[in-house]
Design a protein around this motif. Structure first.
Motif, short mmCIF file in Angstrom:
data_model
loop_
_atom_site.label_atom_id
_atom_site.label_comp_id
_atom_site.label_asym_id
_atom_site.label_seq_id
_atom_site.Cartn_x
_atom_site.Cartn_y
_atom_site.Cartn_z
N LEU A 77 -7.17 4.63 -18.75
CA LEU A 77 -5.86 4.42 -18.15
C LEU A 77 -6.00 3.45 -16.98
N ALA A 78 -5.18 2.40 -17.00
CA ALA A 78 -5.07 1.49 -15.86
C ALA A 78 -3.70 1.72 -15.25
N PHE A 79 -3.68 2.23 -14.02
CA PHE A 79 -2.42 2.67 -13.44
C PHE A 79 -1.92 1.68 -12.39
N ALA A 80 -0.89 0.91 -12.79
CA ALA A 80 -0.31 -0.10 -11.89
C ALA A 80 1.19 0.11 -11.70
N ALA A 81 1.71 1.27 -12.09
CA ALA A 81 3.14 1.54 -11.93
C ALA A 81 3.47 1.74 -10.46
N TYR A 82 4.67 1.32 -10.08
CA TYR A 82 5.04 1.37 -8.66
C TYR A 82 6.56 1.38 -8.53
N ILE A 83 7.05 2.19 -7.59
CA ILE A 83 8.47 2.20 -7.23
C ILE A 83 8.60 1.84 -5.76
N GLU A 84 9.38 0.81 -5.49
CA GLU A 84 9.55 0.34 -4.11
C GLU A 84 10.61 1.17 -3.39
N LYS A 85 10.29 1.55 -2.16
CA LYS A 85 11.23 2.21 -1.25
C LYS A 85 11.03 1.59 0.12
N ALA A 86 12.12 1.37 0.85
CA ALA A 86 12.02 0.74 2.16
C ALA A 86 11.29 1.63 3.16
N ASP A 87 11.51 2.92 3.07
CA ASP A 87 10.90 3.86 4.00
C ASP A 87 9.52 4.29 3.48
N LEU A 88 8.50 4.23 4.35
CA LEU A 88 7.13 4.53 3.92
C LEU A 88 6.99 5.97 3.43
N ALA A 89 7.62 6.91 4.12
CA ALA A 89 7.52 8.31 3.71
C ALA A 89 8.21 8.54 2.36
N GLU A 90 9.31 7.82 2.12
CA GLU A 90 10.03 7.99 0.86
C GLU A 90 9.28 7.41 -0.33
N GLN A 91 8.30 6.57 -0.09
CA GLN A 91 7.51 6.00 -1.18
C GLN A 91 6.59 7.05 -1.81
N ILE A 92 6.22 8.06 -1.05
CA ILE A 92 5.18 8.99 -1.49
C ILE A 92 5.61 9.79 -2.71
N HIS A 115 -11.82 7.42 -18.24
CA HIS A 115 -11.82 6.59 -17.04
C HIS A 115 -10.40 6.20 -16.66
N VAL A 116 -10.13 6.22 -15.34
CA VAL A 116 -8.84 5.79 -14.79
C VAL A 116 -9.10 4.76 -13.70
N THR A 117 -8.37 3.65 -13.77
CA THR A 117 -8.40 2.65 -12.71
C THR A 117 -7.08 2.73 -11.95
N LEU A 118 -7.16 2.84 -10.64
CA LEU A 118 -5.98 2.90 -9.77
C LEU A 118 -5.99 1.68 -8.87
N TYR A 119 -4.81 1.06 -8.69
CA TYR A 119 -4.69 -0.14 -7.86
C TYR A 119 -3.96 0.19 -6.57
N GLN A 120 -4.56 -0.24 -5.46
CA GLN A 120 -3.94 -0.08 -4.15
C GLN A 120 -3.72 -1.47 -3.55
N GLY A 121 -4.04 -1.67 -2.29
CA GLY A 121 -3.86 -2.96 -1.65
C GLY A 121 -4.23 -2.87 -0.18
N TYR A 149 -0.65 5.43 -1.06
CA TYR A 149 -1.99 5.17 -1.59
C TYR A 149 -2.90 6.36 -1.36
N TYR A 150 -2.83 6.94 -0.17
CA TYR A 150 -3.69 8.07 0.17
C TYR A 150 -3.39 9.26 -0.75
N ASP A 151 -2.11 9.55 -0.92
CA ASP A 151 -1.71 10.72 -1.72
C ASP A 151 -2.06 10.52 -3.19
N GLN A 152 -1.86 9.31 -3.71
CA GLN A 152 -2.23 9.05 -5.09
C GLN A 152 -3.74 9.18 -5.31
#
Length: 367
Positions: A77-92, A115-121, A149-152
């Motif tokens: 699994l390569a996990f690159a899914a992402y949902i944008e939220k303006a508020d940092l806490a709401e992204q979690i 194996h799982v690959t996770l992408y951060q930044g 990123y930390y929670d994921q």
């Protein structure tokens, strides 16, 4: 030092977020190598063949199980899914749910996941907050502020320990590649800005801060290089359980890069002039529509072309954005790019494919 490897053809790769810049490149890479490849996204990326598109709602746990039945043989699994939220806490919440539902659905379906690959930044290190410790290293302490990123990563490591699969985390910066309808994309922000400047017959002026233009160091990560690293990580023992910074391997200064762009596109290089792109560029939709008509471009809606706020964030940063990539080199992945050369190559590819107007001398594909 180990060398790059390729996934065995009996693997089955699932890419979550296949419509984005990272996900599209990973799908292209594995599909090209003949590996069974499936991708999850709201819409299927155009121009990519040899894979299966799965329009799965990963925010719904039950829908994830039903939608991923066709991927019950997934080994990677390569996990690159992402949902944008303006508020940092709401992204979690939503971003952790995307990963959790994907992992749990594959587990419920009995997938032989190994194996799982996770992408951060670089937001992992606080690059979005202001000046941070550079060059950033993988063992730098986390920050107090909310960061999905930390929670994921915590969730992934917990599930890996419970279920016995390996994992690798990559932390790229400014991933350079193309994906339709993905406006948070530095390649498209730069390319569109240069194209509009050229269309109007204006000098090419850096639109960010003068300090950023003259002094700030930045890094980029080619999407194709990141896909190759994803392939390597799935079978390299030195990558199991590790987090790696990954960039092209060099640093750029915007003043040098802007001169290279001006030379390549036959433009006069003007003095930097700070422009709020998010204010100045959205009203230029009529100009874009005329360019599409005049150059025979792929008719991409202007609102899906570029997120100019993202351009402002990158080009207006007044602090270095540099990470240390020695750990990745020592683990065995040594691929690299000259970022200026690669940026020009990518823009020329967009020109050939009629995504943006081509630079002088670049032959475009027939309509």
């Amino acid at each position: 030092m180990t060398t790059e490897t390729t996934a065995p053809t009996n693997d089955a790769v699932l890419v979550a977020g296949a419509g984005g810049v990272v996900g599209r490149s990973v799908v292209e890479h594995f599909a090209r190598t003949g590996v069974t490849t499936r991708g999850i996204s709201r819409r299927a990326p155009q121009g990519v063949s040899g894979w299966t598109h799965l329009p799965v709602d990963l925010l719904d746990a039950d829908a994830a199980v039903e939608g991923l039945r066709a991927a019950s043989d997934t080994t990677r699994l390569a996990f690159a899914a992402y949902i944008e939220k303006a508020d940092l806490a709401e992204q979690i919440g939503p971003n952790v749910a995307l990963l959790e539902h994907t992992l749990d659905a594959l587990d419920r379906l009995g997938a032989p996941l190994r194996h799982v690959t996770l992408y951060q930044g670089m937001k992992y290190y606080g690059a979005h907050l202001g000046r941070f410790t550079t060059p950033a290293k993988e063992d730098d302490p986390r920050l107090l502020v909310p960061n999905f990123y930390y929670d994921q990563e915590d969730l992934l490591r917990e599930r890996a320990a419970q279920r016995g699969f390996a994992l690798t985390v990559f932390r790229p910066e400014a991933v350079m590649g193309y994906a339709q309808g993905t406006p948070m994309n530095l390649l498209m922000a730069i390319g569109t800005y240069v194209a509009m400047t050229r269309e109007l017959g204006l000098p090419l002026r850096f639109p960010g801060q003068r300090e950023t233009y003259d002094r700030i160091l930045y890094q980029m990560t080619d999407a194709e290089l990141l896909a190759r690293a994803t392939d390597w990580a799935g079978s390299a023992p030195t990558a199991a359980g590790e987090a790696f910074n990954i960039t092209n391997g060099d640093v750029v200064r915007w003043s040098h890069l802007w001169k290279r762009l001006a030379d390549h596109f036959g433009l006069e290089l003007g003095e930097p002039q700070t422009l709020p792109l998010a204010t100045v560029m959205p009203p230029r939709e009529d100009l874009w529509n005329r360019m599409v008509e005049r150059h025979g471009l792929v008719p991409t809606p202007y609102t899906e072309l570029v997120d100019w706020r993202f351009g402002d964030m990158i080009l207006g940063s007044t602090w270095d954005n540099v990470s240390n990539v020695i750990k990745l080199r020592q683990a065995g992945f040594g691929a690299c790019h000259d970022s200026a050369d690669r940026l020009v190559e990518l823009l020329d590819d967009l020109g050939r494919r009629r995504i943006l107007p081509a630079a002088p001398g670049v032959e475009v594909q027939p309509v």
